[in-house]
Design a protein around this motif. Structure first.
Motif, PDB file in Angstrom:
ATOM      1  N   ARG A  81       0.981  -1.235   0.121  1.00  0.00           N
ATOM      2  CA  ARG A  81       0.108   0.447  -0.104  1.00  0.00           C
ATOM      3  C   ARG A  81       1.078   1.157   0.297  1.00  0.00           C
ATOM      4  NH1 ARG A  81      -3.762   3.643   2.891  1.00  0.00           N
ATOM      5  NH2 ARG A  81      -5.500   3.334   1.929  1.00  0.00           N
ATOM      6  N   VAL A  84       2.593   1.694  -3.490  1.00  0.00           N
ATOM      7  CA  VAL A  84       1.415   2.310  -4.179  1.00  0.00           C
ATOM      8  C   VAL A  84       1.433   3.723  -4.632  1.00  0.00           C
ATOM      9  CG1 VAL A  84      -1.091   2.189  -5.542  1.00  0.00           C
ATOM     10  CG2 VAL A  84       0.044   0.628  -4.558  1.00  0.00           C
ATOM     11  N   ARG A 249       3.279  -7.649  -7.943  1.00  0.00           N
ATOM     12  CA  ARG A 249       2.601  -6.826  -7.330  1.00  0.00           C
ATOM     13  C   ARG A 249       2.929  -4.909  -7.658  1.00  0.00           C
ATOM     14  NH1 ARG A 249       0.798 -10.549  -3.052  1.00  0.00           N
ATOM     15  NH2 ARG A 249      -0.617 -11.888  -3.772  1.00  0.00           N
ATOM     16  N   ILE A 253       0.609  -2.787 -10.606  1.00  0.00           N
ATOM     17  CA  ILE A 253      -0.360  -1.532 -10.305  1.00  0.00           C
ATOM     18  C   ILE A 253       0.399  -0.268 -10.859  1.00  0.00           C
ATOM     19  CG2 ILE A 253       0.321   0.236  -8.727  1.00  0.00           C
ATOM     20  CD1 ILE A 253      -0.372  -1.790  -6.452  1.00  0.00           C
ATOM     21  N   HIS A 254       2.586  -0.278 -11.110  1.00  0.00           N
ATOM     22  CA  HIS A 254       2.782   1.128 -12.471  1.00  0.00           C
ATOM     23  C   HIS A 254       2.226   0.461 -13.481  1.00  0.00           C
ATOM     24  CE1 HIS A 254       6.563   2.341 -14.223  1.00  0.00           C
ATOM     25  NE2 HIS A 254       5.158   3.015 -13.481  1.00  0.00           N
ATOM     26  N   MET A 256      -1.236  -0.969 -14.327  1.00  0.00           N
ATOM     27  CA  MET A 256      -2.040  -0.772 -14.447  1.00  0.00           C
ATOM     28  C   MET A 256      -2.336   0.980 -14.618  1.00  0.00           C
ATOM     29  SD  MET A 256      -3.642  -3.703 -11.510  1.00  0.00           S
ATOM     30  CE  MET A 256      -5.015  -2.473 -10.945  1.00  0.00           C
ATOM     31  N   PHE A 257      -1.451   1.767 -13.575  1.00  0.00           N
ATOM     32  CA  PHE A 257      -1.533   2.843 -13.497  1.00  0.00           C
ATOM     33  C   PHE A 257      -1.493   3.837 -14.809  1.00  0.00           C
ATOM     34  CE2 PHE A 257       0.261   7.991 -13.072  1.00  0.00           C
ATOM     35  CZ  PHE A 257      -0.537   8.124 -12.216  1.00  0.00           C
ATOM     36  N   ILE A 311      -6.529   2.831  -4.958  1.00  0.00           N
ATOM     37  CA  ILE A 311      -5.852   2.522  -4.568  1.00  0.00           C
ATOM     38  C   ILE A 311      -5.818   0.797  -3.784  1.00  0.00           C
ATOM     39  CG2 ILE A 311      -3.600   2.207  -3.204  1.00  0.00           C
ATOM     40  CD1 ILE A 311      -2.972   5.710  -3.795  1.00  0.00           C
ATOM     41  N   MET A 314      -7.469  -1.690  -6.304  1.00  0.00           N
ATOM     42  CA  MET A 314      -6.299  -1.909  -7.343  1.00  0.00           C
ATOM     43  C   MET A 314      -5.109  -2.516  -6.799  1.00  0.00           C
ATOM     44  SD  MET A 314      -4.771   1.721  -8.587  1.00  0.00           S
ATOM     45  CE  MET A 314      -3.424   1.130  -9.718  1.00  0.00           C
ATOM     46  N   ILE A 315      -4.878  -3.191  -5.120  1.00  0.00           N
ATOM     47  CA  ILE A 315      -4.300  -3.775  -4.389  1.00  0.00           C
ATOM     48  C   ILE A 315      -4.953  -4.714  -4.928  1.00  0.00           C
ATOM     49  CG2 ILE A 315      -3.369  -4.559  -2.502  1.00  0.00           C
ATOM     50  CD1 ILE A 315      -2.994  -1.511  -1.753  1.00  0.00           C
ATOM     51  N   THR A 318      -4.469  -6.888  -8.267  1.00  0.00           N
ATOM     52  CA  THR A 318      -2.994  -7.264  -7.751  1.00  0.00           C
ATOM     53  C   THR A 318      -2.877  -8.851  -6.963  1.00  0.00           C
ATOM     54  OG1 THR A 318      -1.761  -6.330  -6.389  1.00  0.00           O
ATOM     55  CG2 THR A 318      -2.170  -5.485  -8.323  1.00  0.00           C
TER      56      THR A 318
END
Length: 563
Positions: A81, A84, A249, A253-254, A256-257, A311, A314-315, A318
């Motif tokens: 977290r 992110v 993960r 997230i990188h 996905m962003f 956030i 998104m976590i 993943t």
């Protein structure tokens, strides 16, 4: 044409080297503070975003920060977290380079180069040299762009390049945006830096003025910038391939962003274009490099503001696409190849975390051997063998990682001393494991021969184990917290263990004389005491390195044939 191509290649090379040099100088100026910054300021996603902006400003690469964060999460310093937030901030921080490039300071590029060279070559202080490296890199960025522009100026006027740019900018073609995004993605993946790719795109856009021909419009440039944000995820993806689940993960997230941000702005490409064009028309000059800097900042800031509220979602996502699995290799979460290059002092910090794990493993082995000394538990020999193999594995891998660290970097005197101390410490923990393996072997033989400890022998051993356990605890605490006072206490314990070994050996001889027990070759009582005493010696070595890391390394002259 050949001369122009050489100007382009040389200019790109100087430009990329300038970015690398500026980031390296900034990193060396504040690199040792990065760990403190991360530890104290990433406890919330919002703070993580601010830290991400700061770190990207230091490293001059969102890819580099993402790779660094992957290492931090793998090493257990950051939660997913927290990471992110840093990744979100890195995407904003990467716009700093494009903002700098957009400033009207290109005419002073060679002045920056001159000042930087003077500071690097004529000053001895490391901090001044680091700042000089930063200034030199800053100057080379603009000088490289100018050299590249000299070659591009003629080429962009050729029919082939003119037609190519029209393909990117022709809004009558329904897929013009696709060509721009694809080019931006592939080009950024090739140079491994969105800052570098966008800087070159800025220069191409600005050449409309210098060439006097409108070949590359804002419609063509914006999709390229969006593509650059996708291409920059490649570095983090590659860094996470052999990493932990959490590292994978972070990379997810990188990705996905940047994919979500690109998708949003492609859907809103028309209003996005109109806003950026209005900013250019109102506040800037036509085809200004600062125009694309504004577009870059807008895209990343807006995406961050939107995704900040998602956030947790998104976590969770993943965790769905990258499922948990059993994982036993604790050292794997310590090592990070990226940290060897990005922040060596941080890599050394994580080495200590690995040594802490090794120390805990040795302590658990000690407690296992202690129990086995008085109770013949099933499966202990197999457990002991597994722990001994793990300690040997830790010894080799930590040693190899530290050697690679010192070979790849120029460490400060303080970090060099820490590394030397830590190399000694892993050797001591490994040797402690050897002595504990001896102890398990001795008691295995005793149990096979039905050798029972006498009452006096058991009392002496229990007393010896208690003192060693206390010494173990205080030594580990002194190493973990670098506590000199606890290290001094550990050394006092070692003096006591020497006296106890001699006292209990004499007591054993007295019991033999009194006929309280029968001597056989399988008794091994003296060898048991000797191995316990040597464990105390190695704990003392660890403590002495805490008190004086500069001391001359001792020669390990142990020659016990049973080890």
């Amino acid at each position: 044409m050949t001369e122009n191509i050489l100007f382009i290649l040389g200019g790109v090379a100087i430009f990329l080297y300038g970015i690398e040099l500026m980031g390296d100088g900034l990193k060396r100026s504040a690199g040792n503070k990065i760990r403190t910054i991360i530890e104290k300021t990433t406890n919330t996603p919002l703070k993580g975003i601010l830290v991400g902006i700061l770190l990207t400003g230091l490293l001059q690469s969102s890819s580099g920060v993402t790779v660094l964060v992957i290492g931090l999460v793998g090493a257990g310093l950051m939660t997913l977290r927290q990471a992110v937030g840093v990744v979100f901030g890195a995407n904003i921080g990467t716009t700093i380079t494009s903002i700098l490039i957009g400033l009207p300071i290109a005419d002073y590029a060679l002045l920056f180069v001159f000042v930087g060279v003077i500071m690097v070559f004529f000053f001895k202080r490391k901090m001044v040299q680091s700042i000089g490296t930063t200034i030199l890199g800053f100057g080379l960025i603009f000088f490289g762009l100018d050299v590249m522009g000299s070659g591009l100026k003629e080429i962009v006027m050729t029919d082939y390049v003119h037609d190519l740019f029209l393909l990117f900018s022709d809004t009558s073609n329904s897929f013009f945006w696709f060509f721009g995004v694809t080019f931006g993605t592939l080009f950024t993946a090739a140079v491994q830096s969105s800052s570098a790719a966008i800087g070159i795109i800025q220069k191409l856009y600005h050449l409309n003025i210098e060439a006097g021909v409108q070949t590359f419009t804002l419609w063509g440039a914006l999709p390229m910038i969006l593509g650059a944000n996708i291409g920059t995820t490649i570095t983090g993806l590659l860094a996470s391939i052999n990493g932990t689940l959490e590292a994978k993960r972070v990379s997810a997230i990188h990705i996905m962003f940047n994919l979500i941000g690109t998708t949003i702005f492609l859907i809103l490409l028309w209003p996005y274009h109109e806003i950026v064009e209005w900013v250019e028309r109102t506040f800037l000059e036509p085809y200004s490099m600062a125009t694309l800097a504004v577009a870059h900042v807008m895209m990343n800031v807006v995406t961050t503001l939107i995704l900040f509220w998602f956030i947790d979602l998104m976590i969770k996502f993943t965790h769905v696409i990258i499922k948990d699995k059993p994982y036993n290799d604790e050292l794997e979460v310590i090592f990070s190849e990226s940290l060897l290059q990005e922040t060596p002092s941080l890599a050394l910090y994580y080495v200590k975390k690995g040594i802490n794990k090794m120390g805990d493993l040795a302590k658990n082995y000690f407690l296992l051997a202690k129990r086995y000394s008085f109770t013949n538990e099933d499966g202990v020999v197999d457990k002991a063998e597994a722990i001994e193999n793990t300690l040997d594995d830790y010894d080799k891998r930590l040693h190899d990682y530290m050697i690679k660290l010192v070979r790849n970097n120029s460490l400060s005197e303080k970090d060099s001393n820490r590394l030397s101390r830590d190399l000694d410490t892993i050797r001591d923990f490994e040797r402690i494991g050897d002595h504990l393996t001896n102890l398990v072997g001795f008691f295995k033989n005793r149990y096979n021969e039905n050798q029972v400890l006498s009452k006096g022998g058991e009392e002496d051993l229990r007393h010896y184990y208690r003192i060693l356990e206390e010494m173990f605890d205080v030594t580990l605490a002194s190493f973990v917290f670098n506590d000199v006072e606890k290290a001094k206490i550990a050394i006092e314990y070692e003096t006591l263990t020497d006296k106890l070994e001699e006292k209990f050996r004499l007591s054993y001889v007295e019991r033999l004389k009194a006929g309280e027990l029968n001597f056989t070759s399988k008794t091994n009582y003296v060898e048991i005491l000797s191995n316990l005493e040597r464990i105390g010696d190695h704990l003392k070595n660890i403590a002495e390195n805490i008190i004086n890391p500069m001391r001359v390394p001792r020669l390990d002259t142990e020659d016990n044939p049973l080890e």
